[in-house]
Design an enzyme around this catalytic site. Sequence first.
Site, PDB file in Angstrom:
ATOM      1  N   CYS A  10       0.948  -1.333   0.007  1.00 15.62           N
ATOM      2  CA  CYS A  10      -0.357  -0.131  -0.436  1.00 15.62           C
ATOM      3  C   CYS A  10       0.915   1.550  -0.050  1.00 15.62           C
ATOM      4  O   CYS A  10       1.875   1.332   0.188  1.00 15.62           O
ATOM      5  CB  CYS A  10      -0.866   0.211   0.953  1.00 15.62           C
ATOM      6  SG  CYS A  10      -1.868   1.128   1.075  1.00 15.62           S
ATOM      7  N   ASP A 133      -6.949  -3.359  10.578  1.00 15.41           N
ATOM      8  CA  ASP A 133      -5.316  -2.582  10.828  1.00 15.41           C
ATOM      9  C   ASP A 133      -5.503  -2.007  12.554  1.00 15.41           C
ATOM     10  O   ASP A 133      -6.572  -2.203  12.756  1.00 15.41           O
ATOM     11  CB  ASP A 133      -5.514  -1.029  10.388  1.00 15.41           C
ATOM     12  CG  ASP A 133      -4.590  -0.381   9.755  1.00 15.41           C
ATOM     13  OD1 ASP A 133      -4.628   0.120   9.106  1.00 15.41           O
ATOM     14  OD2 ASP A 133      -3.620  -0.849  10.483  1.00 15.41           O
TER      15      ASP A 133
HETATM   16  O1  LIG Z   1      -0.769   4.290   4.533  1.00 12.19           O
HETATM   17  C1  LIG Z   1      -1.525   5.627   5.048  1.00 12.19           C
HETATM   18  O2  LIG Z   1      -0.510   6.885   4.937  1.00 12.19           O
HETATM   19  C2  LIG Z   1      -2.384   5.502   4.895  1.00 12.19           C
HETATM   20  C3  LIG Z   1      -3.684   7.244   5.376  1.00 12.19           C
HETATM   21  C4  LIG Z   1      -4.989   7.216   5.576  1.00 12.19           C
HETATM   22  C5  LIG Z   1      -5.083   6.124   5.870  1.00 12.19           C
HETATM   23  C6  LIG Z   1      -4.975   4.967   5.438  1.00 12.19           C
HETATM   24  C7  LIG Z   1      -3.524   4.703   5.688  1.00 12.19           C
HETATM   25  N1  LIG Z   1      -2.864   3.482   5.844  1.00 12.19           N
HETATM   26  C8  LIG Z   1      -3.628   2.749   5.307  1.00 12.19           C
HETATM   27  C9  LIG Z   1      -2.755   0.911   5.003  1.00 12.19           C
HETATM   28  O3  LIG Z   1      -4.507   0.558   4.205  1.00 12.19           O
HETATM   29  C10 LIG Z   1      -2.232   0.235   5.209  1.00 12.19           C
HETATM   30  O4  LIG Z   1      -1.577  -0.027   4.615  1.00 12.19           O
HETATM   31  C11 LIG Z   1      -2.417  -0.216   6.583  1.00 12.19           C
HETATM   32  O5  LIG Z   1      -3.121   1.553   7.743  1.00 12.19           O
HETATM   33  C12 LIG Z   1      -0.892  -0.666   7.051  1.00 12.19           C
HETATM   34  O6  LIG Z   1       0.549   0.577   7.467  1.00 12.19           O
HETATM   35  P1  LIG Z   1       1.657   0.334   8.140  1.00 12.19           P
HETATM   36  O7  LIG Z   1       1.472  -0.405   9.681  1.00 12.19           O
HETATM   37  O8  LIG Z   1       2.195   1.171   7.586  1.00 12.19           O
HETATM   38  O9  LIG Z   1       2.320  -1.068   7.625  1.00 12.19           O
END
Ligand SMILES: O=C(O)c1ccccc1NCC(=O)[C@H](O)[C@H](O)COP(=O)(O)O
Length: 221
Positions: A10, A133
């Site tokens: 993502c 999440d």
């Molecule tokens: O990734 C972002 O900046 C974000 C911003 C606003 C809403 C959602 C967002 N990310 C969502 C995702 O699907 C991420 O991949 C998920 O939260 C996991 O993130 P991480 O813990 O950094 O792998």
Amino acid sequence: MGGRIEIKICGLTDVDSVDAAVAADADWLGAVFFPPSPRAVTAEDAAELFDALPETVGTVGLFVDPDDALLDHVLNTVRLDMIQLHGQESPDRIDWIRQEYAVPVMKALGVAEAADLQRARDYADHADRLLLDARPPEGADRPGGHARAFDWSVLTGWAAPLPWMLAGGLTPESVGEALRVTGAPAVDVSSGVESTRGKKDPALIARFCAAVRAAEGSQRS
Ligand SMILES: O=C(O)c1ccccc1NCC(=O)[C@H](O)[C@H](O)COP(=O)(O)O
């Protein structure tokens, strides 16, 4: 036991990382259409990143409580195979979006404890998939992408009402354990494959995907 575990990378913002995700056999590539995010892209950026992708790779547009104008613009500019809603979208709003754009919707839920899983039932008859999440930090400027993991043991015995993805703080080093503990059919990562916040690292993308495939292999043996 153990079919293919789907992988979503993502928050992609550059072509080298898109190429790395495709080369590493990721199933879903995500673009963030939420300006406060350090990974935010415009619809035009995303079209450049995604429009030459092979049909076998799915694209995900990530939104937070989007209005119709944003959805219209993005969906008319970029090929999206799934819409991810990461805000406070209601089941009725999801019904409308699915009907209007004829694109599957994945609803993200913030999880910190087992009780948070009860909300999954609210979306069972409305969304196509769930993304579990970690709940964001208090006062965060965005609801996801914080490199935070939740206690995966809260998923023990949980009966998923829909196909789902595990997200939150996953890394190449932790994803194998996450899969062993949760049996997740799909995983999603953003921070864990970045060299600095918002900058994806092709080598980390490759390592993450290899770790998932290794875990898949051990499930089969
Ligand atoms: O990734 C972002 O900046 C974000 C911003 C606003 C809403 C959602 C967002 N990310 C969502 C995702 O699907 C991420 O991949 C998920 O939260 C996991 O993130 P991480 O813990 O950094 O792998």
